[in-house]
Design a protein around this motif. Structure first.
Motif, PDB file in Angstrom:
ATOM      1  N   LYS A   5      -2.837   4.029  -4.902  1.00  0.00           N
ATOM      2  CA  LYS A   5      -3.122   3.308  -3.664  1.00  0.00           C
ATOM      3  C   LYS A   5      -2.106   2.201  -3.425  1.00  0.00           C
ATOM      4  O   LYS A   5      -1.896   1.768  -2.298  1.00  0.00           O
ATOM      5  N   GLU A   6      -1.530   1.726  -4.509  1.00  0.00           N
ATOM      6  CA  GLU A   6      -0.654   0.558  -4.426  1.00  0.00           C
ATOM      7  C   GLU A   6       0.757   0.919  -4.892  1.00  0.00           C
ATOM      8  O   GLU A   6       0.928   1.744  -5.790  1.00  0.00           O
ATOM      9  N   ASP A  34      -5.196   9.182  -0.804  1.00  0.00           N
ATOM     10  CA  ASP A  34      -5.728   9.875   0.371  1.00  0.00           C
ATOM     11  C   ASP A  34      -5.189  11.297   0.508  1.00  0.00           C
ATOM     12  O   ASP A  34      -5.654  12.053   1.359  1.00  0.00           O
ATOM     13  N   THR A  42      -5.384  -7.404  11.186  1.00  0.00           N
ATOM     14  CA  THR A  42      -5.819  -6.162  11.809  1.00  0.00           C
ATOM     15  C   THR A  42      -5.757  -6.273  13.330  1.00  0.00           C
ATOM     16  O   THR A  42      -6.334  -7.199  13.911  1.00  0.00           O
ATOM     17  N   LYS A 101       0.826  -1.205   0.000  1.00  0.00           N
ATOM     18  CA  LYS A 101       0.000   0.000   0.000  1.00  0.00           C
ATOM     19  C   LYS A 101       0.861   1.255   0.000  1.00  0.00           C
ATOM     20  O   LYS A 101       1.987   1.248   0.486  1.00  0.00           O
ATOM     21  N   ASP A 127      -8.141   4.644  10.339  1.00  0.00           N
ATOM     22  CA  ASP A 127      -8.014   3.578   9.339  1.00  0.00           C
ATOM     23  C   ASP A 127      -9.299   2.762   9.248  1.00  0.00           C
ATOM     24  O   ASP A 127     -10.083   2.689  10.187  1.00  0.00           O
ATOM     25  N   LYS A 128      -9.482   2.142   8.098  1.00  0.00           N
ATOM     26  CA  LYS A 128     -10.609   1.239   7.881  1.00  0.00           C
ATOM     27  C   LYS A 128     -10.089  -0.178   7.675  1.00  0.00           C
ATOM     28  O   LYS A 128      -8.985  -0.367   7.171  1.00  0.00           O
ATOM     29  N   TYR A 129     -10.908  -1.137   8.019  1.00  0.00           N
ATOM     30  CA  TYR A 129     -10.567  -2.521   7.701  1.00  0.00           C
ATOM     31  C   TYR A 129     -10.423  -2.651   6.197  1.00  0.00           C
ATOM     32  O   TYR A 129     -11.183  -2.046   5.445  1.00  0.00           O
ATOM     33  N   GLU A 130      -9.469  -3.412   5.748  1.00  0.00           N
ATOM     34  CA  GLU A 130      -9.251  -3.509   4.310  1.00  0.00           C
ATOM     35  C   GLU A 130      -9.788  -4.828   3.748  1.00  0.00           C
ATOM     36  O   GLU A 130     -10.902  -4.918   3.280  1.00  0.00           O
ATOM     37  N   ASN A 131      -8.994  -5.854   3.795  1.00  0.00           N
ATOM     38  CA  ASN A 131      -9.465  -7.144   3.310  1.00  0.00           C
ATOM     39  C   ASN A 131      -8.483  -8.196   3.756  1.00  0.00           C
ATOM     40  O   ASN A 131      -7.515  -7.899   4.458  1.00  0.00           O
TER      41      ASN A 131
END
Ligand SMILES: [Ca+2]
Ligand SMILES: [Ca+2]
Ligand SMILES: [Ca+2]
Ligand SMILES: [Ca+2]
Ligand SMILES: [Ca+2]
Ligand SMILES: [Ca+2]
Ligand SMILES: [Ca+2]
Ligand SMILES: [Ca+2]
Ligand SMILES: [Ca+2]
Ligand SMILES: [Ca+2]
Ligand SMILES: [Ca+2]
Ligand SMILES: [Ca+2]
Lengths: 198, 198, 198, 198, 198, 198
Positions: free
Chosen positions: A177-178, A155, D15, A128, D3-7
């Protein structure tokens, strides 16, 4: 007096954006290979976090060698030295991450970095790109240094949107993003002159 | 009392210019080889940034061995020791970079350094020479020490132009942008007496 | 109470002159060899600069092995330990340089050091001897300790000339510029008793 | 902004829940493998205790390789790098222990971590999970980040019971005493896409 | 409460004399061998100078292996661990030198140390014993601990002569100049029970 | 809230007694083996003296392998990791010595530790157990944690005699002088379940 963008003739030299006590500035990440056993040497009066960025970039490249089309045996046959001029200025923070990544990919592929591009963003091991601070000051410094394109974390788009449009004239932004996107944008298909056979 | 220029009889000894609390001074960079495994040893009461300069000079030479006409196998067969007298004085900063580079090139080529020359400038891994501070004080010290020629970064030319001409009488200036220019100017074609076969 | 000159029976033991907060004193540099792999061990509550002097002396000897008639293979087969009593006193500075050099040359040649001699002076990698401070106090201490001959840097001659002649009675001075002169003066042709075969 | 949970697409990314001066937050533990000799590299501006957690997780996995169905030879053939973004934030404490454990088990098994799960808890060498602090703040942060399931130490149940039920809506809690339970809950049977053959 | 003399049954255990903030005390130097590669491990909450004493003792023994009748190959086949209880008390200074020397000689010869003996004195690489401080307090502590014989540096005789004779009753003093004398006095000809074959 | 005694099912887990700023507590020493080259890894936020205790325990076991019926080759084939939860609490001091010793003996013999036993005492290389502080607080903590038997140094008996008898009800004390006694009391003849073949 501020630094100016130079050129993209040399493998491993990439332009980053820094946020210092006296405002924004560009900085150069330089890396070179010498015959060795896979050591990573880091200089430039850097603090712990900035050194960690170099380690993360290196490990990411090693772990993704196949995707990047690199023969993993090169990592054991060369030492890598990363330097960030200017030695008199202490530097720290994670924001040179994508610049270091680009520098090392250019170094190991011996490919030219895109012309007139600069970048700033934190990297992570999972690939990321994370946002960083000081965007306004960094953009102004990029313009002064005659940068034409800039890579930022998605972001950080909101930070650009808060800058008066006249300051942004002549600048193209790439929001990513990557880490793979950074490489796709910044690394050209063209080998540097006198490219080393690794 | 200040140091005087000595001579250029010994490989690896080069005259630099320093800016100290009590004004400018010349300093000597000395380097020697001993049979070993490629270790780099640095002494002289040096700070982190000045030690980094030595590392950068060494890595630059390793990475450009071919261009410099050096057999890369020597780097594994010898230890290099760089020393900066005088041990009682703490020293730091990047300005001895080109002096260290010249010292190491003289050492590995066993060639004489140009007579009566001194120098000051930061080095980078990509081969650039960067400007440094304290130019006026350093020039005065060079004259006192009977230096005849001085190598500076192109960007330090403006500092020389601000010095009264009478102080500059008898001094020849070489303004450079690249580390290769420093080597071209400072390293002669003549081997030192009793040159080592490496 | 002050130390007294002892004797020159043991290889590697040399008398130096120190300048402490309570005036001048003599000190001993001791060095020994043990079977090993070329490590250099330094003890005696020494600061960074004094440890650097030991490294410089060792590297100078390695680089000039041929001139000193030493088989370079000994450097890999033995460990060298240099100690400066007395452990309770912190010591630093470059002035023990020529004393350490003499100690190591005596050690590797297994030759006696000249009798009743003491010395003080900084060493450099290029073979120079540099002047040091505290000369008056050191000379008085040498006399008290029954030293007969003293080696100093040529540039310290002026310090001797400022001392009242009565204090110098019975002392012979050797003024040197080069480390090779120190070795010529201080190292005798006579092997120590039970000299080791290296 | 948090932050948000991603995958859970990438092996080794898990996480965790952190308790910072500005409240709770989620954090990511990332780990990757590169060909090597078994070194463990840890970055992310971490303090001593948090680094120790990584060591403990690694040693626990090595000592229980058989139970975990891992070929012990992989530990010698790869280097492991663990990173905790974001580099600008200093982090410390033992509470990321079970997150690091899960990250490394996912890495070595190349199996997916359960979707939408987060966790916090100290680990020990004997396989226990110990309670940690800041539970309320961590739970609120987990909800904000769209986490659905949370693994906690059994002894942290009382902290959950003190939180108003409305804050807990939509969250499933797993209370564990043993590290093996964490692995059973958090590691799925599904390999990640493009799983490495170790 | 103070320590008492114990016995001389174990190789490598020797009684020293210490001078602490609360007066004199005895201390034990313990050393053991384990199969290894010649490492020297030092514990007991010791400062730099006291650790240096252990190094000096070890190097002296290695350099004088022949005289001490030791097969030099043992130094490569065993690790030596020196410990000075009690761990809660920080300890420093050179005065345990001869005690450490005696401990190591007993260890490598597997011979008993003389019964009821204690000692204090600095050691040097050239084999000298140097005087130390706190003699009066150390002697009183030795008596309390039921020590019968004491080894001191010849130069500490004057300190003993200043102590009231009644305090010295029952104590025999050995004044030495050389480390070889310490060994002759303190090491008996008797092997310890269950002596190791080295 | 305080820790409770757990069980003795796992090799290498032993209950110690600690004296903290908030009174006495029990602590666990955990150790595990992993295939390796004999490294000793120590975690748990420990200070220098507590780490030294682990080293001493390990070296004592190596030096007394024969007596302890251990095949010395295991020390080279495994890495040992010792951990002391809980990571958030800094810990130091020598009093966990006999607990660490017991942990390592249990680990290398794969034998169960006696049930419901706890211990506190400093260890030395020569095999002695030394007294430690905070006995009253430690005993109260042991009772709260449902410990039944306690091993202490003989010299700590006086501390027990000063505690009111009602506080000691239900506790059995073992007073020891030698580390071999600790092992005899604390290590049972029963192998742990799933004992490793070393
Ligand atoms: Ca700049
Ligand atoms: Ca940047
Ligand atoms: Ca000078
Ligand atoms: Ca210079
Ligand atoms: Ca003295
Ligand atoms: Ca001296
Ligand atoms: Ca965050
Ligand atoms: Ca966590
Ligand atoms: Ca005591
Ligand atoms: Ca002593
Ligand atoms: Ca507790
Ligand atoms: Ca304990």
């Amino acid at each position: 007096e501020r630094d100016k963008y130079e050129n993209n003739d040399v493998a491993g030299v990439v332009t980053g954006l820094a946020w210092t006590q006296v405002g924004g500035d560009i900085l150069f990440i330089e890396s070179i290979l010498s015959k060795g056993k896979g050591n990573l040497n880091i200089t430039g009066n850097l603090g712990k976090v900035m050194k960690e960025s170099a380690t993360i970039a290196m490990e990411y490249i090693k772990a993704n060698a196949e995707t990047l089309n690199l023969d993993p045996s090169v990592f054991d046959k060369y030492n890598v030295h990363i330097h960030v001029p200017e030695g008199a200025t202490p530097k720290d923070g994670p924001s040179a991450g994508i610049t270091m990544l680009t520098s090392l990919v250019s170094l190991f592929t011996q490919k030219k970095v895109k012309k007139s591009i600069a970048m700033t963003g934190e990297i992570t091991l999972r690939g990321k790109v994370l946002p960083v601070g000081g965007i306004k000051e960094k953009i102004l410094a990029a313009k002064r240094a005659r940068i034409k394109e800039i890579i930022l974390c998605e972001d950080n788009k909101r930070d650009i949107e808060e800058i008066k449009e006249e300051y942004l004239k002549g600048l193209t932004f790439h929001y990513v993003k990557e880490m793979s996107e950074v490489i796709n944008i910044a690394i050209t298909d063209e080998k540097v002159k006198n490219a080393k056979e690794l």
